[in-house]
Design a protein around this motif. Structure first.
Motif, PDB file in Angstrom:
ATOM      1  N   GLN A  73      -7.023 -16.604 -54.876  1.00  0.00           N
ATOM      2  CA  GLN A  73      -5.795 -15.817 -55.270  1.00  0.00           C
ATOM      3  C   GLN A  73      -4.917 -16.087 -56.583  1.00  0.00           C
ATOM      4  OE1 GLN A  73      -4.670 -17.974 -51.474  1.00  0.00           O
ATOM      5  NE2 GLN A  73      -2.783 -17.999 -52.643  1.00  0.00           N
ATOM      6  N   ARG A  74      -5.285 -17.441 -57.054  1.00  0.00           N
ATOM      7  CA  ARG A  74      -4.616 -18.142 -58.275  1.00  0.00           C
ATOM      8  C   ARG A  74      -5.021 -16.992 -59.636  1.00  0.00           C
ATOM      9  NH1 ARG A  74      -4.765 -24.225 -59.825  1.00  0.00           N
ATOM     10  NH2 ARG A  74      -4.077 -24.158 -57.807  1.00  0.00           N
ATOM     11  N   ALA A  75      -6.217 -17.087 -59.576  1.00  0.00           N
ATOM     12  CA  ALA A  75      -6.878 -16.065 -60.763  1.00  0.00           C
ATOM     13  C   ALA A  75      -6.473 -14.675 -60.594  1.00  0.00           C
ATOM     14  CB  ALA A  75      -8.269 -16.253 -60.743  1.00  0.00           C
ATOM     15  N   ALA A  76      -6.297 -14.272 -59.382  1.00  0.00           N
ATOM     16  CA  ALA A  76      -5.864 -12.947 -59.186  1.00  0.00           C
ATOM     17  C   ALA A  76      -4.323 -12.597 -59.336  1.00  0.00           C
ATOM     18  CB  ALA A  76      -6.221 -12.211 -57.673  1.00  0.00           C
ATOM     19  N   GLY A  77      -3.631 -13.753 -59.552  1.00  0.00           N
ATOM     20  CA  GLY A  77      -2.117 -13.702 -59.656  1.00  0.00           C
ATOM     21  C   GLY A  77      -1.209 -13.497 -58.545  1.00  0.00           C
ATOM     22  N   TRP A  78      -1.932 -14.090 -57.087  1.00  0.00           N
ATOM     23  CA  TRP A  78      -1.195 -14.269 -56.052  1.00  0.00           C
ATOM     24  C   TRP A  78      -1.429 -15.661 -55.382  1.00  0.00           C
ATOM     25  CZ3 TRP A  78       1.545  -9.966 -54.050  1.00  0.00           C
ATOM     26  CH2 TRP A  78       1.082  -8.723 -54.599  1.00  0.00           C
ATOM     27  N   PRO A  79      -0.565 -16.527 -56.302  1.00  0.00           N
ATOM     28  CA  PRO A  79      -1.070 -18.046 -56.056  1.00  0.00           C
ATOM     29  C   PRO A  79      -0.428 -18.742 -54.714  1.00  0.00           C
ATOM     30  CG  PRO A  79       0.568 -17.718 -57.891  1.00  0.00           C
ATOM     31  CD  PRO A  79       0.172 -16.450 -57.482  1.00  0.00           C
ATOM     32  N   VAL A  80       0.878 -17.875 -54.122  1.00  0.00           N
ATOM     33  CA  VAL A  80       1.329 -18.586 -53.069  1.00  0.00           C
ATOM     34  C   VAL A  80       1.227 -18.006 -51.830  1.00  0.00           C
ATOM     35  CG1 VAL A  80       3.849 -19.182 -52.420  1.00  0.00           C
ATOM     36  CG2 VAL A  80       3.133 -19.317 -54.661  1.00  0.00           C
ATOM     37  N   ILE A  81       1.197 -18.736 -50.720  1.00  0.00           N
ATOM     38  CA  ILE A  81       1.084 -18.294 -49.349  1.00  0.00           C
ATOM     39  C   ILE A  81       2.276 -18.700 -48.924  1.00  0.00           C
ATOM     40  CG2 ILE A  81      -0.255 -18.096 -47.254  1.00  0.00           C
ATOM     41  CD1 ILE A  81      -2.707 -18.767 -49.041  1.00  0.00           C
ATOM     42  N   ALA A  82       3.050 -17.723 -48.174  1.00  0.00           N
ATOM     43  CA  ALA A  82       4.050 -18.060 -47.101  1.00  0.00           C
ATOM     44  C   ALA A  82       3.806 -17.524 -45.911  1.00  0.00           C
ATOM     45  CB  ALA A  82       5.446 -17.346 -47.695  1.00  0.00           C
ATOM     46  N   THR A  83       4.176 -18.439 -44.745  1.00  0.00           N
ATOM     47  CA  THR A  83       3.874 -18.156 -43.569  1.00  0.00           C
ATOM     48  C   THR A  83       5.032 -18.207 -42.694  1.00  0.00           C
ATOM     49  OG1 THR A  83       1.413 -18.972 -43.675  1.00  0.00           O
ATOM     50  CG2 THR A  83       2.443 -18.739 -41.359  1.00  0.00           C
ATOM     51  N   TYR A  84       5.283 -17.338 -41.807  1.00  0.00           N
ATOM     52  CA  TYR A  84       6.474 -17.337 -41.201  1.00  0.00           C
ATOM     53  C   TYR A  84       6.143 -17.269 -39.784  1.00  0.00           C
ATOM     54  CZ  TYR A  84       8.916 -16.180 -45.291  1.00  0.00           C
ATOM     55  OH  TYR A  84       9.450 -16.375 -46.657  1.00  0.00           O
ATOM     56  N   ARG A  85       7.088 -17.983 -38.489  1.00  0.00           N
ATOM     57  CA  ARG A  85       6.949 -17.835 -37.263  1.00  0.00           C
ATOM     58  C   ARG A  85       8.468 -16.947 -36.829  1.00  0.00           C
ATOM     59  NH1 ARG A  85       2.457 -20.652 -34.840  1.00  0.00           N
ATOM     60  NH2 ARG A  85       1.361 -21.541 -36.571  1.00  0.00           N
ATOM     61  N   LEU A  86       8.144 -15.839 -36.220  1.00  0.00           N
ATOM     62  CA  LEU A  86       9.132 -15.010 -36.038  1.00  0.00           C
ATOM     63  C   LEU A  86       9.292 -14.820 -34.516  1.00  0.00           C
ATOM     64  CD1 LEU A  86       8.318 -12.092 -38.614  1.00  0.00           C
ATOM     65  CD2 LEU A  86       9.787 -14.217 -38.811  1.00  0.00           C
ATOM     66  N   ASP A  87      10.735 -14.730 -34.005  1.00  0.00           N
ATOM     67  CA  ASP A  87      10.810 -14.648 -32.626  1.00  0.00           C
ATOM     68  C   ASP A  87      11.599 -13.211 -32.739  1.00  0.00           C
ATOM     69  OD1 ASP A  87      11.424 -14.564 -29.853  1.00  0.00           O
ATOM     70  OD2 ASP A  87      13.366 -15.776 -30.326  1.00  0.00           O
ATOM     71  N   VAL A  88      10.736 -12.243 -31.792  1.00  0.00           N
ATOM     72  CA  VAL A  88      10.941 -10.776 -31.718  1.00  0.00           C
ATOM     73  C   VAL A  88      11.005 -10.215 -30.270  1.00  0.00           C
ATOM     74  CG1 VAL A  88      10.153  -8.421 -32.440  1.00  0.00           C
ATOM     75  CG2 VAL A  88       9.710 -10.405 -33.806  1.00  0.00           C
ATOM     76  N   HIS A 114      16.638  -7.357 -35.708  1.00  0.00           N
ATOM     77  CA  HIS A 114      16.530  -7.974 -34.446  1.00  0.00           C
ATOM     78  C   HIS A 114      15.703  -9.289 -34.473  1.00  0.00           C
ATOM     79  CE1 HIS A 114      13.438  -5.154 -35.231  1.00  0.00           C
ATOM     80  NE2 HIS A 114      12.296  -5.932 -34.868  1.00  0.00           N
ATOM     81  N   LEU A 115      15.021  -9.610 -35.423  1.00  0.00           N
ATOM     82  CA  LEU A 115      14.209 -10.589 -35.438  1.00  0.00           C
ATOM     83  C   LEU A 115      15.137 -12.129 -35.797  1.00  0.00           C
ATOM     84  CD1 LEU A 115      13.096 -11.658 -38.336  1.00  0.00           C
ATOM     85  CD2 LEU A 115      11.632  -9.836 -37.909  1.00  0.00           C
ATOM     86  N   ARG A 116      14.231 -13.194 -35.492  1.00  0.00           N
ATOM     87  CA  ARG A 116      14.913 -14.479 -35.791  1.00  0.00           C
ATOM     88  C   ARG A 116      13.627 -15.175 -36.571  1.00  0.00           C
ATOM     89  NH1 ARG A 116      15.004 -19.763 -33.936  1.00  0.00           N
ATOM     90  NH2 ARG A 116      13.722 -19.285 -32.111  1.00  0.00           N
ATOM     91  N   VAL A 117      13.866 -15.835 -37.620  1.00  0.00           N
ATOM     92  CA  VAL A 117      12.815 -16.616 -38.269  1.00  0.00           C
ATOM     93  C   VAL A 117      12.886 -18.039 -37.745  1.00  0.00           C
ATOM     94  CG1 VAL A 117      12.160 -17.732 -40.459  1.00  0.00           C
ATOM     95  CG2 VAL A 117      13.043 -15.344 -40.606  1.00  0.00           C
ATOM     96  N   ALA A 118      11.845 -18.501 -36.952  1.00  0.00           N
ATOM     97  CA  ALA A 118      11.809 -19.540 -36.094  1.00  0.00           C
ATOM     98  C   ALA A 118      11.302 -20.666 -37.138  1.00  0.00           C
ATOM     99  CB  ALA A 118      11.109 -19.478 -35.120  1.00  0.00           C
ATOM    100  N   GLU A 119      10.404 -20.478 -37.994  1.00  0.00           N
ATOM    101  CA  GLU A 119       9.733 -21.300 -38.829  1.00  0.00           C
ATOM    102  C   GLU A 119       9.345 -20.688 -40.272  1.00  0.00           C
ATOM    103  OE1 GLU A 119       6.713 -23.987 -37.236  1.00  0.00           O
ATOM    104  OE2 GLU A 119       7.952 -24.152 -35.444  1.00  0.00           O
ATOM    105  N   ARG A 120       9.328 -21.476 -41.271  1.00  0.00           N
ATOM    106  CA  ARG A 120       8.845 -21.089 -42.593  1.00  0.00           C
ATOM    107  C   ARG A 120       8.162 -22.156 -43.208  1.00  0.00           C
ATOM    108  NH1 ARG A 120      13.998 -21.352 -42.472  1.00  0.00           N
ATOM    109  NH2 ARG A 120      14.427 -18.989 -42.205  1.00  0.00           N
ATOM    110  N   GLU A 121       6.895 -21.767 -43.970  1.00  0.00           N
ATOM    111  CA  GLU A 121       6.271 -22.956 -44.561  1.00  0.00           C
ATOM    112  C   GLU A 121       5.395 -22.226 -45.843  1.00  0.00           C
ATOM    113  OE1 GLU A 121       2.410 -23.480 -41.270  1.00  0.00           O
ATOM    114  OE2 GLU A 121       4.440 -24.844 -41.338  1.00  0.00           O
ATOM    115  N   LEU A 122       5.280 -23.105 -46.714  1.00  0.00           N
ATOM    116  CA  LEU A 122       4.466 -22.794 -47.657  1.00  0.00           C
ATOM    117  C   LEU A 122       3.058 -23.349 -47.695  1.00  0.00           C
ATOM    118  CD1 LEU A 122       6.820 -22.730 -50.875  1.00  0.00           C
ATOM    119  CD2 LEU A 122       5.827 -20.703 -49.342  1.00  0.00           C
ATOM    120  N   THR A 123       1.742 -22.782 -48.099  1.00  0.00           N
ATOM    121  CA  THR A 123       0.709 -23.474 -48.181  1.00  0.00           C
ATOM    122  C   THR A 123       0.282 -24.174 -49.489  1.00  0.00           C
ATOM    123  OG1 THR A 123      -0.311 -21.871 -46.651  1.00  0.00           O
ATOM    124  CG2 THR A 123      -1.859 -23.188 -48.215  1.00  0.00           C
TER     125      THR A 123
END
Length: 356
Positions: A245-260, A315-324
């Protein structure tokens, strides 16, 4: 639970190392997306979409795979086999040892080291819920250094990695390749032992030649061609072209836990799955019932992405957010610090005998 599988280099030898700053060219990116759309298409068809000749396309692909910058795999997602996303808290001095032990497991198909209260995020498949319980209490329970475990079971998949595209091709180029997914059979037959052998061979290299597959799987080449044509359109089988992913230009992974809200979960999951950045969008068990992971260009884009999600889905709530911080393993591929493939651990759900 013993794991005799030893990681082996992707191409039989350690990949040659490109410069650390190596970035994929526009031709390379177009080639990867062409293979994401048509994973087993002949080089003449791939080349026509990319705008090069077939020999050049094949040579570029060999260079990419030889350097661990791109790879093709195949796998099945069988109904009834639970998938879990397991957050693991680990003591810092044991983190590398625990990561290596988990990376060698054929049941853990992906691992991310994350910035958050849990240092590791595991993607795990087992044969049934009892197997998942045995994995958590048996295998994880015996690893020195683990202080906490949280298990979220997958309930519904809206998108996974095989559905993500680089968006390097224009509409005319995609039309040259034809539709991304062929027609699925009305009644897909169950996968048999021969299919399992074929998928195991394709797991290491999804573009292996028919003759090589025939030799390894002890089938005739005609049988391999017939079975592979069926597997390409089987709803439980995924062919996936991945990229560093870094060589392809997408170096960051963001992950969210959502309450829907439950009555809006389906529509929200489907809409989030359509985002260009989305790599994973799944309904899960737990307090936050939707897990969403995206590839983005920089950490600065996290806030913009989250703002767009909140405005689109009030209507959703972001319960958690983290980066890889580092992807250790992705769908069976062991990755180095630059995200390049350096080994392969064949995927396998635990057998009943593994639960001792």
């Amino acid at each position: 639970m013993a794991f005799p599988v030893v990681p082996t280099p992707v191409s039989g030898a350690a990949p040659r190392r490109p410069p650390e700053s190596a970035a994929l060219s526009e031709t390379d990116l177009a080639l990867v997306e062409a293979l994401q759309v048509a994973p087993r298409a002949p080089w003449t068809r791939i080349a026509a979409a990319v705008g090069v000749d077939a020999t050049t396309a094949a040579r570029h692909w060999n260079w990419l795979t030889g350097h661990g910058l791109a790879w093709m795999t195949a796998y099945a997602s069988l109904p009834g086999m639970p998938v879990a996303y397991i957050d693991v808290a680990c003591r810092p001095e044991r983190l590398l040892a625990v990561s290596a032990r988990l990376g060698a497991s054929p049941h853990v198909f992906s691992i991310e080291r994350t910035a958050g209260p849990h240092q590791l995020l595991l993607y795990v498949i087992t044969r049934d819920l009892a197997g998942m319980d045995a994995f958590v209490t048996g295998f994880l329970g015996r690893l020195d250094g683990i202080s906490a475990v949280r298990v979220s079971l997958q309930a519904r998949t809206y998108r996974e990695g095989s559905g993500w595209l680089l968006h390097a091709l224009d509409s005319d180029q995609r039309r040259t390749l034809g539709p991304r997914d062929g027609p699925a059979p009305q009644r897909a037959p169950a996968l048999g032992d021969a299919d399992t052998r074929l998928l195991r061979a394709l797991g290491e290299d999804g573009r292996r030649a028919y003759a090589d597959l025939a030799r390894e799987c002890a089938m005739s080449e005609t049988t391999v061609r017939r079975r592979l044509a069926r597997l390409l359109h089987h709803p439980e089988v995924h062919f996936r072209c991945d990229v560093a992913q870094r060589a392809a230009g997408w170096p960051v992974i963001a992950t969210y836990r959502l309450d829907v809200p439950a009555d809006l979960l389906e529509s929200t999951g489907l809409a989030l799955a359509a985002f260009r950045e989305t790599r994973l969008c799944v309904a899960v068990t737990g307090a936050a019932n939707l897990m969403f992971s995206a590839w983005i260009r920089s950490t600065a884009e996290c806030q913009a992405l989250e703002t767009r999600i909140r405005r689109r889905f009030p209507h959703l709530r972001v319960a958690e957010r983290e980066l890889t911080l580092h992807t250790i393993k992705r769908m069976g591929r062991l990755l180095d610090a630059a995200g390049r493939a350096v080994g392969h651990v064949p995927l396998r759900a635990p057998r009943p005998a593994d639960r001792r």
